[in-house]
Every structure is written in structure tokens, then in C-alpha cells.
Write an enzyme that holds these catalytic residues in place. Sequence first.
Site, short mmCIF file in Angstrom:
data_model
loop_
_atom_site.label_atom_id
_atom_site.label_comp_id
_atom_site.label_asym_id
_atom_site.label_seq_id
_atom_site.Cartn_x
_atom_site.Cartn_y
_atom_site.Cartn_z
N CYS B 70 11.29 -0.95 2.63
CA CYS B 70 10.16 -1.42 3.45
C CYS B 70 10.12 -2.95 3.48
CB CYS B 70 8.84 -0.87 2.91
SG CYS B 70 7.41 -1.56 3.76
N CYS B 73 6.60 -4.50 2.01
CA CYS B 73 6.22 -4.50 0.60
C CYS B 73 6.52 -5.89 0.00
CB CYS B 73 7.01 -3.42 -0.16
SG CYS B 73 6.31 -1.76 0.02
N HIS B 135 2.01 0.24 -0.53
CA HIS B 135 2.68 0.89 0.59
C HIS B 135 2.02 2.21 1.00
CE1 HIS B 135 6.37 1.77 3.00
NE2 HIS B 135 6.10 3.02 2.71
N ASN B 175 -2.05 -0.33 14.98
CA ASN B 175 -1.52 0.97 15.39
C ASN B 175 -1.28 1.75 14.11
OD1 ASN B 175 -1.26 -0.03 18.05
ND2 ASN B 175 0.81 -0.79 17.62
N HIS B 186 3.96 1.05 6.18
CA HIS B 186 3.14 0.19 5.31
C HIS B 186 1.87 -0.25 6.08
CE1 HIS B 186 3.16 -2.63 1.74
NE2 HIS B 186 2.13 -3.08 2.45
N HIS B 188 -0.52 -2.01 8.03
CA HIS B 188 -0.46 -3.34 8.65
C HIS B 188 -1.03 -3.31 10.06
CE1 HIS B 188 3.02 -1.56 10.64
NE2 HIS B 188 3.05 -2.58 11.48
N GLN B 190 -1.48 -6.17 13.71
CA GLN B 190 -0.78 -7.23 14.41
C GLN B 190 -1.78 -8.13 15.13
OE1 GLN B 190 3.00 -5.98 16.50
NE2 GLN B 190 2.20 -3.95 16.09
#
Lengths: 361, 361
Positions: B70, B73, B135, B175, B186, B188, B190
Site C-alpha cells: 500500500c 501506509c 490501513h 470515494n 487505505h 483517504h 482527495q
Amino acid sequence: MKKTHAHLADGREIIYFDESDDAQRVLVDPRHMEPGAPTSEVRYDAVLDEWVAVAGQRQGRAFLPPRDECPLCPSRDGRQSEVPSPDYDVVVFENKSPSFAQAAAPGDVSPLDGGLVPRHPAFGRCEVVLFTSDHDTSFAQLSPERVRTVLEAWVDRTLALSALPHVEQVFCFENRGEEIGVTLSHPHGQVYAYPFVTPRSRQALDSARRYSRRTFRNLFADVLAAELEEGTRVVAESRHWAAFVPAAARWPLEVHLYPKERVVDLPSLSDAQRDDFPGIYLELLRRFDGLYDTPTPYIAGWHQAPVRADRDLSYLHLTLHSIRRAPGKLKYLAGSESVMWAFVNDVPPEAQAAALRGVAL
Amino acid sequence: MKKTHAHLADGREIIYFDESDDAQRVLVDPRHMEPGAPTSEVRYDAVLDEWVAVAGQRQGRAFLPPRDECPLCPSRDGRQSEVPSPDYDVVVFENKSPSFAQAAAPGDVSPLDGGLVPRHPAFGRCEVVLFTSDHDTSFAQLSPERVRTVLEAWVDRTLALSALPHVEQVFCFENRGEEIGVTLSHPHGQVYAYPFVTPRSRQALDSARRYSRRTFRNLFADVLAAELEEGTRVVAESRHWAAFVPAAARWPLEVHLYPKERVVDLPSLSDAQRDDFPGIYLELLRRFDGLYDTPTPYIAGWHQAPVRADRDLSYLHLTLHSIRRAPGKLKYLAGSESVMWAFVNDVPPEAQAAALRGVAL
């Protein structure tokens, strides 16, 4: 071509379009069905100044039934489908779970939220168009003669639905492929008759009006001429039609098909334009299917002039797009596209046009 | 809160937002990487009078890498990820495959098609926001303190990106879920900084302008007040925030969250509004996740005022929607939605609001 009208057991209309003038179809549907009571409504979204259809009863519709229970195959061997006849060429019937219907009548259509949200019954009509009685084929494999018959069915339905009360726009389209959510695999398309001018048409026609005021010219005709002049994104061309990947394509795979001579809707197409259509459209679909190892999922739709508004600005065209951006990879509408409506296309249109031209047919 | 700036090996900016004022982060990225050369451009779609981004280099981006590779991470146990530090609270860095970038510089940006298709480098910026170094969790499971830190990061990035050349709107979003195409699991989000006002904002603000001329009132404020008065679609309410399923929802699962007092963007939120946000947003996400047996895929996005245009008409709000329409069933954008932009929602908004209210927390 022979056209035969009948009704299904619950009163829905069914129309056969047969290539042979002596085709005989079974007109009686022996099933026992109550007439449907569509409860769809359209609600006005004040924030975006658009109508949205709310159609609760569609949640229970058929979802990928096994092959021997396909409701779109002809009625054979004692099994009754949606089509009473044991065979057909092209057949159209009213959708059992319509988003829009002439009989739409919700119990309460008073405006919501102190008048901010007008609502109305979702007047209109939704029809299913079966392209062939063969369950295991696709539009791309139809004969040119059959495509010509489908075109006549689209013309017929555009004229018929445009004459219904409250209908403002008629949309003929095909969704193909499970990857885009198609719930019945039998080759078929649909026709929606909307009680409003659709948002995309409204935006394009507003744009065309501004362009026309500035230039005294038709926006769509100038876009087509510029694409033909430029040439790098042209995918296919015939005597009366031309297809290109638009310069600002939103989808990884997107082609627009225009008649070279402007007409506003399908019924306005000349005989010469109609005769020339099957060849180029089949070529396009085969180029789509030739891009990858498996058939390409796609959505094809006709942009016709509204029934009443802005016909002087309109230019009939078909758009064909896919969400497949690479083998096994789909383009999803994520935050930018689905929330802000700002499209990011990962495939340059010139590269996609070259790939489509390079497909060996 | 402690904010720490650094740069990744290829020159991209990285910013740590730490809850402890004595947090120490590793600032040196020992990887060897060449600076990226983004070639994105924006093209003007004359038919729809909109900009579309064409970003060819994104096709090669990371696609569901295994858990131990990933890139989001922290860097631990000798493995270098996109985050040089062995731990972090919230961290923001520039996207390696940006749709929009300050350095965007395609070779040729002369207009296409005889001037009909202006194009420009896709100036702007795309950033990744990591919500936690863990994660295997989700936004819905963050602590209220962490949500408050994420909110400060969004405020910070909105201010910083709004000050960049050519940026006209800043969009913070998340998303969540493979079903909507998320390529990295993971937790997250944007941030996109666009070189234009996004199409949805433009349409909503045009609508708000017409409403304001007619009523001398703010459209969004009146929609919120009407929903609170009506009550049937309200999902959650706190002292400073209110969330409802809109009367004309387009998606089977859709909630809009507004601050009760109007502000135009995230930086304008008062301390009281900020402190009150984590509770109601976590409640909403948990109601989403409680609807089905598996976590609900969703897209959450902040609608902020453009940097320059129409700030007087704007009203900050967040929209949260899912394409899951039933267990195991997704709402696909088929012909009506993706071609004509006419949405058909199969789930009545009042029923969806009741279902969300009914989730046991």
C-alpha cells in the site's frame, strides 16, 4: 414492412414490425395479468432547476433471469413470455415497470416543501424494442435489412409517442452488457418518452442558441464540418453519415454519429439516409467489439429534437459510449464526475479514434 | 495542531497535520524519483459549453495493490511508501498522477477544429488526503478528534489551493468502496483544484441567481429551511448542522448536509460549526454503513463557493451518495442518466430517509 398492433394480457400495447408482408403473428396473450398501476412521479429539483423521476415500483423488476426464463424470447413450447407470438422480427411493447407512463397517477401531487418542489405524475411512456427473436446474438451481428427494420420501428415510435399528451422528448437507446447494469441479456433497446426536455438536450440547445446568435450558424453542423475537416478523430464515413470521437470526449470510448445533411429527428431522415445507416452503424459496433477480447459494453442513444422546443436549433445524432477504459478496467464516475459533473478522460480522443480505425473487420 | 511541510523525492509537496504539537515527522524521502511531467489538458466542449480534462498518463496508476504494498501506509520496516514518516495523523500530498497540475504543459495547446475547441494546460492541483495511518479502518470509525483534524486539513488546503494561479474552484471529496472504482483501500480522500467553475456548481449557481432575482432570497437557505419545516426527509440534526435526503434525490441513497448558518466555504466555518461537525458526520456515515450487511460504498463531496465567481449566491454543503440501491444491487447510469442526464430514482426519498433514521447506532 408489415406492422401489427395488439395488446398484452394486462392491456399494454405490443407492435410487431415484420420484414415479410405476409407474416402472421399470434395476437392473443393467454396469461392472466392485472393492469399495472404505475405510481411514478417527477419532482422538480430547485437547486439544479431540473426534473427527476421517482419510480418506486421498478425495484422489483426482472434481474438476470436464467436463459430459459427470458421474458423477451418468443412464446414457444408452452412457455408464455412477454411476446405471445412463437417468432418475430422486431417487436415493441410497453415496459412492465415503466419510469414514465400515460397512466401515471400518484395519490398526492401537491407541491412539497411549501411550493419549492412541484411534482407531477410521471406522464410519458417507456417501451422495450426487441431487435431479434434470437436470444444469443447482438445488435452488431444483425443483418443490414434487420437494422433498417429497427430504424423504421424507431421512426414509428418517435412519431407515435410524440403525439401523446405531455410528451416533450422521445429517446431511443440501447444499453448493452452486464458491466453497465443490463438486467436482461436478450438483444433489446428501449424508448423513453419524457414529459420534459432532458437536461443534456436543454444544455446543448442553450449552447446552440448562443452560438447561433453569435454566428448565424448551426452549432452541430459546424462541429461536424470541423471534425471532417480535421480528420484525425474521424472513425468511419459513408455517403450520408460520418462518425468521430469528439475532441472533448468525456468517456474513454465515445463516438458521435451524424447524418451529413442536417435533419432534426429520426422521422425526418430521407430514404437515402435511412438506406445508408445500417452499413455505417454496424461497422461502428463491430469496431467497438473488436477493440478487446470480449464484446464491449456500450450505451447508444439518439439525440432527437424535442417535440415542440428548439427544433430549429437541433441536429439529429447518435452517441455511442463505453465505460470500459482498458481490458478488465472500467471508468467509474467518482467524485469529480458524479458530484461536480467535471469529467476527466484518461484516454486521448485522437488515440481512441486511431484504435477504432485500426480494428480489423 | 502542528503543521509540517516537506517535499517528496520527485519534488511533490507533502504536509503533515498532527494532533500533538510535539509530533516529529521524517521529512526526507530517500527514494530516487524523477519529477513528473504532467501532460493533462482541458478541452472546451462546444456542444455542451463545458470543459473536459484529458489526462492520458493516469491510465498506468496503481490499481488495488496488495496490502503490504500500500503506497498510503507509513514507511516502516524498510519499505518506503508515499509517506516517508513511520507514522502520521493526517497527511496531504500531491497526487502522483494528477488530472490537474500547476506544471501541466502539453506540447501543443493551439485550438482544435478551426477554433471551435479551445484547449489549455490543465492548470490546477490534485492532492491526496490520508485520514489515518491505519490501513484497515474507515472514515466512519475515526475519532471525533481526528475528524476535526481532517476538517482543518480541508480548510488549509482550500485556502492554499484557492491562492494558486488559474484555480477557480476547490473540491474536497472521498470515494469509498471498490464497487465505485476505488483503486486504493487505505482510508483517504482527495482535493481537486479546478481551472474552471465545475458544471454542477455553475448550474446550481445559475439557478440560485434566477431564484434570488425573483425572491431576493438565497435558494440553498430556503431549501434547507423547507426541509427542516417539512421534516419527513430529515435524517440527522445537531446544533449547527442538518442533514436530509433531498426531495428530488437522483441517487438511491443520497443525503445533503448543511450548516444551519450560511457560510460559503470551509474556511468560513466558525469554530462552533467546526466543533459540531464530527458528531453529525460520523452519525451519517454510520447510518450509511448500518443499512446493509456490508459497508456502504459512497462518494462524499463538499460544494464550496468558487474562488471568485458567485460567492454571494453560494452556500457550503456536503453531498453524500451511494449507487447501492439494494443488497448486492447497484444503480448504474444507463441510457437515460448517462446520455440524456435524466435521472430515474427507484427509491422514494421519504422511504430512504426513514430507513436511515431507523438504523440502530
